[in-house]
Design a protein around this motif. Structure first.
Motif, PDB file in Angstrom:
ATOM      1  N   ASP A   1       0.754  -1.216   0.020  1.00 21.23           N
ATOM      2  CA  ASP A   1      -0.084   0.128   0.139  1.00 21.23           C
ATOM      3  C   ASP A   1       0.693   1.304   0.014  1.00 21.23           C
ATOM      4  O   ASP A   1       0.311   2.361  -0.050  1.00 21.23           O
ATOM      5  CB  ASP A   1      -0.952   0.055   1.210  1.00 21.23           C
ATOM      6  N   GLY A   2       1.947   1.206   0.271  1.00 21.57           N
ATOM      7  CA  GLY A   2       2.999   2.442   0.503  1.00 21.57           C
ATOM      8  C   GLY A   2       4.117   2.250   1.254  1.00 21.57           C
ATOM      9  O   GLY A   2       4.333   1.202   1.770  1.00 21.57           O
ATOM     10  N   LEU A   3       4.685   3.643   1.405  1.00 22.00           N
ATOM     11  CA  LEU A   3       5.976   3.549   2.459  1.00 22.00           C
ATOM     12  C   LEU A   3       5.375   4.451   3.618  1.00 22.00           C
ATOM     13  O   LEU A   3       4.430   5.144   3.667  1.00 22.00           O
ATOM     14  CB  LEU A   3       6.752   4.394   1.719  1.00 22.00           C
ATOM     15  N   ALA A   4       6.206   4.361   4.832  1.00 13.12           N
ATOM     16  CA  ALA A   4       5.763   4.993   5.948  1.00 13.12           C
ATOM     17  C   ALA A   4       7.137   5.030   6.866  1.00 13.12           C
ATOM     18  O   ALA A   4       7.934   4.077   6.950  1.00 13.12           O
ATOM     19  CB  ALA A   4       4.908   4.176   6.847  1.00 13.12           C
ATOM     20  N   ALA A   5       7.285   6.387   7.304  1.00 11.09           N
ATOM     21  CA  ALA A   5       8.711   6.353   8.159  1.00 11.09           C
ATOM     22  C   ALA A   5       8.393   7.765   9.181  1.00 11.09           C
ATOM     23  O   ALA A   5       7.582   8.609   8.724  1.00 11.09           O
ATOM     24  CB  ALA A   5       9.627   6.714   7.447  1.00 11.09           C
ATOM     25  N   ASP A   6       8.799   7.743  10.246  1.00 12.41           N
ATOM     26  CA  ASP A   6       8.406   8.722  11.296  1.00 12.41           C
ATOM     27  C   ASP A   6       9.911   8.978  11.780  1.00 12.41           C
ATOM     28  O   ASP A   6      10.979   7.994  12.154  1.00 12.41           O
ATOM     29  CB  ASP A   6       7.941   8.325  12.581  1.00 12.41           C
ATOM     30  N   ASP A   7      10.432  10.414  11.881  1.00 14.74           N
ATOM     31  CA  ASP A   7      11.448  10.779  12.523  1.00 14.74           C
ATOM     32  C   ASP A   7      12.942  10.161  12.210  1.00 14.74           C
ATOM     33  O   ASP A   7      13.813   9.884  12.674  1.00 14.74           O
ATOM     34  CB  ASP A   7      11.296  10.592  14.126  1.00 14.74           C
TER      35      ASP A   7
ATOM     36  N   THR B   1      -0.603   8.665  -3.302  1.00 14.70           N
ATOM     37  CA  THR B   1       0.582   9.314  -3.462  1.00 14.70           C
ATOM     38  C   THR B   1       1.300   9.292  -2.302  1.00 14.70           C
ATOM     39  O   THR B   1       0.779   9.362  -1.108  1.00 14.70           O
ATOM     40  CB  THR B   1       0.046  10.840  -3.192  1.00 14.70           C
ATOM     41  N   THR B   2       2.645   9.382  -2.490  1.00 10.07           N
ATOM     42  CA  THR B   2       3.481   9.253  -1.162  1.00 10.07           C
ATOM     43  C   THR B   2       3.973  10.691  -0.912  1.00 10.07           C
ATOM     44  O   THR B   2       4.494  11.318  -1.881  1.00 10.07           O
ATOM     45  CB  THR B   2       4.812   8.479  -1.707  1.00 10.07           C
TER      46      THR B   2
END
Length: 299
Positions: A37-43, A64-65
């Motif tokens: 479903d996509g990309l994810a990142a925090d900090d 949309t990313t």
């Protein structure tokens, strides 16, 4: 019978080069998760332009990313990265949020990749005449959206409530509104400026433009200005409730003005004094003598 994907990329003091933007990310630390479903990142932590940067990644509606970078940047670093920007009137540093929206492969062809920049500009001094200038303590929100790619999407700029602009991706069509809402994008190449200004000091702006290294008027694109000015200060006289319409074509300015003290038109060639300045007045109110030491007599 269904595909599944769930993974993580770990960064440990890595570097990333973006040659198209002449940008280098260094000392990257953090984790980037990915699924179908996509990309994810925090900090995610990194350094760019010699400054610490925090990066988040998320997938928006429609696939949309969005990559968001937050940093406290000095104006000098931005000027070094984008030397074409006329930032000689600004100094200091402020918090900036920089977003890059990257459409998915399944997104509509009209969905643009887009670069967005937001800042309160708190901490930055802007040395411009009123009302555009500001002290470092003054908050003047800046919002900028730039389309990336060639799908015809327009860009947008807002500077507090003072300036709102739309511009084509190639920069050949620009609409600027002063103290009003976002203007329409011109249908033809050129710049159109409209709106209302509380105060305009001609001498102050002439000095500012000269200090910024203004180019030859003959190199200007087609330009149309249609503005109202509550108080117009000129070296010769001050004008109240002025309405000014000016066009720049064929290396000359054609100006029409209607104010309380003056009404008429003028043609100002770029080749002064080789060509004459032509002025046609319908009305002119003067107070004589013009010396400040003598009592003025209206005529």
């Amino acid at each position: 019978g269904e595909y599944r994907l769930d993974g993580t990329i770990g960064f440990d003091t890595n570097s990333l080069s973006l040659p198209d933007w002449d940008l280098q990310l260094e000392q990257i630390d953090g984790k980037l998760a990915f699924t179908l479903d996509g990309l994810a990142a925090d900090d995610i932590q990194a350094r760019a332009l010699g400054q610490a940067v925090t990066i988040d990644v998320a997938t928006q509606d429609g696939g949309t990313t969005r990559v968001t970078a937050a940093a406290n940047l000095p104006v000098a670093a931005i000027q070094g990265q984008l030397p074409a920007l006329p930032l000689g009137f600004a100094e200091g540093r402020s918090d900036f949020e920089i977003r890059v929206d990257i459409p998915s492969r399944g997104a509509s062809a009209t969905t643009p990749a887009r670069l967005g920049i937001d800042s309160s500009l708190t901490g930055v001094t802007i040395d411009l005449p009123a009302p555009m200038g500001k002290t470092s303590q003054t908050r003047r929100p800046l919002e900028l959206q730039i389309p990336l790619g060639r799908n015809g999407a327009a860009g947008m700029l807002r500077y507090d409530d003072l300036i709102a602009a739309r511009f084509s991706a190639d920069g050949r069509r620009i609409g600027i509104g002063l103290n009003e809402g976002l203007p329409e994008l011109p249908g033809e190449a050129g710049v159109i400026v409209g709106g209302q200004i509380p105060l305009l000091d001609i001498a102050a702006w002439q000095a500012t433009l000269q200090s910024l290294g203004r180019g030859d008027d003959r190199s200007l694109p087609p330009l149309t200005i249609d503005v109202g000015i509550d108080r117009l200060l000129t070296p010769a006289m001050d004008l109240d409730a002025a309405s000014v319409r000016a066009t720049h074509r064929d290396a000359a300015w054609d100006v029409e003005m209607d104010a309380v003290q003056l009404a008429g038109s003028a043609r100002v060639p770029a080749t002064l004094p080789a060509e004459p300045l032509i002025v046609a007045l319908e009305r002119l109110e003067l107070e004589l003598p013009l010396s400040e030491s003598s009592e003025a007599t209206p005529i």
